[in-house]
Motif scaffolding. Structure first.
Motif, mmCIF file in Angstrom:
data_model
loop_
_atom_site.group_PDB
_atom_site.id
_atom_site.type_symbol
_atom_site.label_atom_id
_atom_site.label_comp_id
_atom_site.label_asym_id
_atom_site.label_seq_id
_atom_site.Cartn_x
_atom_site.Cartn_y
_atom_site.Cartn_z
ATOM 1 N N GLY A 172 0.773 -1.241 0.000
ATOM 2 C CA GLY A 172 0.000 0.000 0.000
ATOM 3 C C GLY A 172 0.799 1.283 0.000
ATOM 4 O O GLY A 172 0.255 2.338 -0.260
ATOM 5 N N ASN A 173 2.105 1.229 0.306
ATOM 6 C CA ASN A 173 2.907 2.449 0.314
ATOM 7 C C ASN A 173 3.528 2.749 -1.038
ATOM 8 O O ASN A 173 4.118 3.800 -1.233
ATOM 9 C CB ASN A 173 4.009 2.350 1.365
ATOM 10 C CG ASN A 173 3.436 2.374 2.765
ATOM 11 O OD1 ASN A 173 2.409 3.006 3.009
ATOM 12 N ND2 ASN A 173 4.069 1.669 3.682
ATOM 13 N N ALA A 174 3.425 1.835 -1.990
ATOM 14 C CA ALA A 174 4.016 2.053 -3.307
ATOM 15 C C ALA A 174 3.202 3.087 -4.083
ATOM 16 O O ALA A 174 2.015 3.288 -3.836
ATOM 17 C CB ALA A 174 4.051 0.735 -4.080
ATOM 18 N N ARG A 175 3.843 3.748 -5.035
ATOM 19 C CA ARG A 175 3.179 4.734 -5.888
ATOM 20 C C ARG A 175 3.581 4.468 -7.339
ATOM 21 O O ARG A 175 4.653 3.946 -7.622
ATOM 22 C CB ARG A 175 3.593 6.156 -5.538
ATOM 23 C CG ARG A 175 3.298 6.605 -4.110
ATOM 24 C CD ARG A 175 1.812 6.798 -3.893
ATOM 25 N NE ARG A 175 1.521 7.508 -2.674
ATOM 26 C CZ ARG A 175 1.374 6.956 -1.485
ATOM 27 N NH1 ARG A 175 1.532 5.670 -1.352
ATOM 28 N NH2 ARG A 175 1.095 7.682 -0.434
ATOM 29 N N PHE A 176 2.705 4.875 -8.268
ATOM 30 C CA PHE A 176 2.994 4.764 -9.694
ATOM 31 C C PHE A 176 3.919 5.892 -10.107
ATOM 32 O O PHE A 176 3.759 7.035 -9.675
ATOM 33 C CB PHE A 176 1.687 4.856 -10.487
ATOM 34 C CG PHE A 176 1.880 4.811 -11.971
ATOM 35 C CD1 PHE A 176 2.169 3.615 -12.628
ATOM 36 C CD2 PHE A 176 1.788 5.965 -12.746
ATOM 37 C CE1 PHE A 176 2.363 3.565 -13.992
ATOM 38 C CE2 PHE A 176 1.979 5.936 -14.113
ATOM 39 C CZ PHE A 176 2.261 4.731 -14.735
#
Length: 181
Positions: A172-176
């Motif tokens: 959930g902490n990843a970003r595109f």
């Protein structure tokens, strides 16, 4: 955060307010079609839309589609309506070979590897074109059918995240990082 209105509402469906979290930027002259696209820096920005009854898919036909461009292949969230257990979750994956992982309710996975090329525009669509329990959602990339879900779980209304996963999701902490059109 800034907000803007989605002007592409389908007949009978109202326009939705989109919230810009962290600074997604509109880039002129960079797009798959038209003149502009949105740039996500991969660190802290994403778009969100509040939960709405229009996002309850049940067995109705639906389409979620977008164009994307990015410069590297890492595990990145692209689109999330709920979590992979409760909604529709589309992620880039570097597990094994380059590809996409797409979850639709109850953890049902449709995946296909070796389809994705970096540094070019790629069209992704998840489509259910029927309205019966046997109308399974399908994953298309650049117009080619890559996977069909083996079950047809329904999705209850939940918030939409673009470039980020819903709170509590695995990863959930990843970003595109890249462009979306």
């Amino acid at each position: 955060s800034d907000t803007f209105t989605d002007e592409s509402a389908s007949p009978g469906l109202g326009a939705k307010t989109v919230t810009n979290n962290g600074g997604v930027t509109l880039r002129q002259g960079v797009s798959a079609f038209g003149a502009n696209s949105y740039f996500f820096d991969g660190t802290d920005d994403y778009l969100s839309i509040a939960s709405h009854a229009d996002f309850t898919f049940k067995y109705e036909p639906f389409t979620v589609e977008f164009w994307m461009w990015n410069d590297d292949m890492t595990n990145q969230p692209v689109f999330s309506l709920g979590t992979y257990l409760t909604g529709l979750d589309i992620r880039l994956s570097e597990s094994g070979s380059k590809g996409i992982d797409c979850y639709f309710g109850n953890g049902t996975l449709a995946t296909n590897n070796d389809w994705y090329n970096i540094q070019q525009w790629t069209h992704v669509a998840v489509v259910r074109d029927g309205n019966t329990p046997s109308s399974y959602p399908k994953l298309y990339v650049n117009g080619s059918l890559l996977a069909t879900f083996n079950r047809n779980n329904f999705v209850d209304a939940q918030p939409v995240y673009i470039g980020h996963l819903q709170a509590g999701a695995v990863g959930g902490n990843a970003r595109f990082e890249g462009y979306m059109d």
